[in-house]
Design a protein around this motif. Structure first.
Motif, PDB file in Angstrom:
ATOM      1  N   ALA A  57      -1.568  30.619  19.808  1.00  0.00           N
ATOM      2  CA  ALA A  57      -1.304  30.342  21.012  1.00  0.00           C
ATOM      3  C   ALA A  57       0.275  30.678  21.121  1.00  0.00           C
ATOM      4  CB  ALA A  57      -1.558  28.867  21.464  1.00  0.00           C
ATOM      5  N   ARG A  58       0.666  31.692  21.471  1.00  0.00           N
ATOM      6  CA  ARG A  58       2.130  31.951  21.307  1.00  0.00           C
ATOM      7  C   ARG A  58       2.971  31.580  22.611  1.00  0.00           C
ATOM      8  NH1 ARG A  58       2.031  38.047  18.603  1.00  0.00           N
ATOM      9  NH2 ARG A  58       1.260  37.125  16.561  1.00  0.00           N
ATOM     10  N   ALA A  59       2.367  31.795  23.921  1.00  0.00           N
ATOM     11  CA  ALA A  59       3.005  31.424  25.057  1.00  0.00           C
ATOM     12  C   ALA A  59       2.770  29.783  25.257  1.00  0.00           C
ATOM     13  CB  ALA A  59       2.233  32.033  26.307  1.00  0.00           C
ATOM     14  N   ARG A  60       3.776  29.283  26.112  1.00  0.00           N
ATOM     15  CA  ARG A  60       3.718  27.879  26.368  1.00  0.00           C
ATOM     16  C   ARG A  60       2.681  27.431  27.142  1.00  0.00           C
ATOM     17  NH1 ARG A  60       9.376  25.376  26.645  1.00  0.00           N
ATOM     18  NH2 ARG A  60      10.644  26.706  25.072  1.00  0.00           N
ATOM     19  N   THR A  61       1.725  28.381  27.645  1.00  0.00           N
ATOM     20  CA  THR A  61       0.488  27.949  28.315  1.00  0.00           C
ATOM     21  C   THR A  61      -0.265  27.313  27.556  1.00  0.00           C
ATOM     22  OG1 THR A  61      -0.410  30.147  27.910  1.00  0.00           O
ATOM     23  CG2 THR A  61       0.976  30.143  29.981  1.00  0.00           C
TER      24      THR A  61
END
Length: 97
Positions: A57-61
């Motif tokens: 999970a790289r995105a802040r989502t």
């Protein structure tokens, strides 16, 4: 910390699906406390077509995705090093604390 419970250090070419890729980095903006070992991110190695694929999970989502490579350019920090660890000790039911 996860990295401390995985004593088997690997070279990139020895990674197998399921092993972990820890990313050591330095934030662009100073923080009050630095993370242990400066580990800022971790992904699960899958290999794939490129031999460098991971899921994480790289995105802040918080959404988990598959990536062609564990190497990327994060916005909030500079990557200093990659650390590769086998999960065999976890699979065997043991882990160092």
């Amino acid at each position: 910390y996860q990295i401390d419970t995985l004593p088997i250090v690997l070279e990139q070419q020895d990674l197998r699906p399921g092993d972990l890729v820890f990313i050591e980095g330095r934030y662009h903006r100073a923080r009050k406390t630095r993370p242990t070992h400066d580990i800022l991110h971790v992904e699960v190695f899958v290999g794939g077509k490129t031999g460098m694929g991971t899921i994480g999970a790289r995105a802040r989502t918080g959404a988990v995705n598959e990536f062609q490579s564990f190497k990327f350019n994060p916005k909030a920090y500079d990557v200093v090093n990659y650390h590769f660890r086998s999960i065999d000790t976890w699979l065997a039911g043991s882990g160092r604390r």
